[in-house]
Design an enzyme around this catalytic site. Structure first.
Site, PDB file in Angstrom:
ATOM      1  N   ASP A  64       4.315 -78.406  27.117  1.00 58.94           N
ATOM      2  CA  ASP A  64       3.994 -77.964  25.763  1.00 58.94           C
ATOM      3  C   ASP A  64       2.983 -76.825  25.771  1.00 58.94           C
ATOM      4  O   ASP A  64       2.380 -76.503  26.794  1.00 58.94           O
ATOM      5  CB  ASP A  64       3.420 -79.129  24.957  1.00 58.94           C
ATOM      6  CG  ASP A  64       4.423 -80.240  24.731  1.00 58.94           C
ATOM      7  OD1 ASP A  64       5.615 -79.928  24.569  1.00 58.94           O
ATOM      8  OD2 ASP A  64       4.012 -81.414  24.727  1.00 58.94           O
ATOM      9  N   TYR A 122       1.601 -86.172  36.526  1.00 61.34           N
ATOM     10  CA  TYR A 122       0.704 -85.391  35.684  1.00 61.34           C
ATOM     11  C   TYR A 122      -0.718 -85.917  35.873  1.00 61.34           C
ATOM     12  O   TYR A 122      -0.911 -87.101  36.182  1.00 61.34           O
ATOM     13  CB  TYR A 122       1.062 -85.532  34.209  1.00 61.34           C
ATOM     14  CG  TYR A 122       2.243 -84.720  33.740  1.00 61.34           C
ATOM     15  CD1 TYR A 122       2.063 -83.486  33.125  1.00 61.34           C
ATOM     16  CD2 TYR A 122       3.540 -85.201  33.887  1.00 61.34           C
ATOM     17  CE1 TYR A 122       3.154 -82.753  32.672  1.00 61.34           C
ATOM     18  CE2 TYR A 122       4.630 -84.475  33.439  1.00 61.34           C
ATOM     19  CZ  TYR A 122       4.429 -83.252  32.828  1.00 61.34           C
ATOM     20  OH  TYR A 122       5.509 -82.524  32.386  1.00 61.34           O
TER      21      TYR A 122
END
EC number: 5.4.99.12
Length: 270
Positions: A64, A122
């Site tokens: 994003d 992540y």
């Protein structure tokens, strides 16, 4: 055509995410959304001889706006005549300073950066003080107060495993199922560049999220939930109720984008 596998690193601050977005007709270059995919494709076009030679670069993860990466993977097809080129050197020579090609590999035509991936990692950076933040970490951490780590670990254990994570995905996600398998959520050591042994440690904590796949903004939603637990706004047992309820409106806020970094994507040969 020759297929290349790229490993990319970038800082997300000045990007509207990975994926190319719809361009505004008649708008100048500075008006259209700047994306990682877009600038990488433009770099290939520059090297190959112009916009008419621009290839499509396929990314493994659609990070994003504001999200960083040190291990994004993509694949691209280039003309056979360009096979001998040192693509890492050539691309890094024309890419903007906030994107780097870490590695280039020649792969077979069946390889697909997104569909061949097996698991992803992540990390999310927390700065456990509101009194100050190191300037070079400001765009890479979420400033929060001190947190109850034991409570967060208890909640993280409830979120680990194969579950329906409908309560932890934001609107706009097109997917067949919201079931995902989380392999681990845990705090990991964070070594600061330039840190001198014996000097005071900075109040930074990094959380690691590993799964076979993630939903839209799932990691940021999980982090937001864990921070709410760490602040005492939720009990670990509440997290189980949120998970079971499958209702995004019952879950806490989404953590800010700047703390999130895509670290690594694993493939069958890894």
């Amino acid at each position: 055509m020759e297929r290349l596998k790229l490993t990319l690193a970038y800082t997300g601050k000045r990007f509207q995410g990975w994926q190319i977005q719809e361009r505004v007709p008649g708008a100048g270059t500075g008006t259209n959304p700047r994306t990682v995919q877009g600038v990488v494709e433009e770099a290939f076009a520059t090297i190959l001889g112009g916009p008419e030679h621009m290839p499509r670069v396929h990314g493994a993860s659609r990070t994003d706006s504001g999200v960083h990466a040190v291990g994004q993977v993509a694949h691209v097809d280039v003309p056979e005549r360009a096979k001998p080129m040192d693509w890492q050197l050539a691309l890094n020579g024309v890419l903007p300073r906030d994107v780097s090609v870490v590695r280039v590999e020649h792969v077979d035509d069946e390889f697909h950066a997104r569909f061949y991936s097996k698991r992803k990692i992540y990390t999310y950076g927390l700065w456990l003080s509101r009194r100050f933040v190191l300037p070079h970490r400001r765009g890479f951490v979420w400033m929060v107060d001190s947190l109850d780590r034991d409570a967060m670990l208890e909640a993280a254990a409830l979120l680990t495993g194969k579950h329906d994570f409908a309560a932890f995905t934001n609107v706009g996600s097109v997917t067949k199922t919201t079931v995902r398998e989380v392999l681990g959520i845990e705090p990991v050591a964070c070594i600061q560049a330039g840190h001198v042994p014996g000097a005071p440690e900075w109040p930074e904590e990094t959380w690691r999220f590993e799964a076979t796949g993630f939903l839209k903004q799932m990691v940021r939603n999980l982090m937001g939930c864990l921070v709410a637990v760490g602040r005492g706004k939720l009990r670990p047992a509440d997290v189980q109720h949120i998970l079971d309820g499958k209702d995004r409106t019952r879950a806490p806020m989404t953590a800010p984008a700047q703390g999130l970094t895509l670290q690594r994507i694993f493939y069958p040969d890894d």
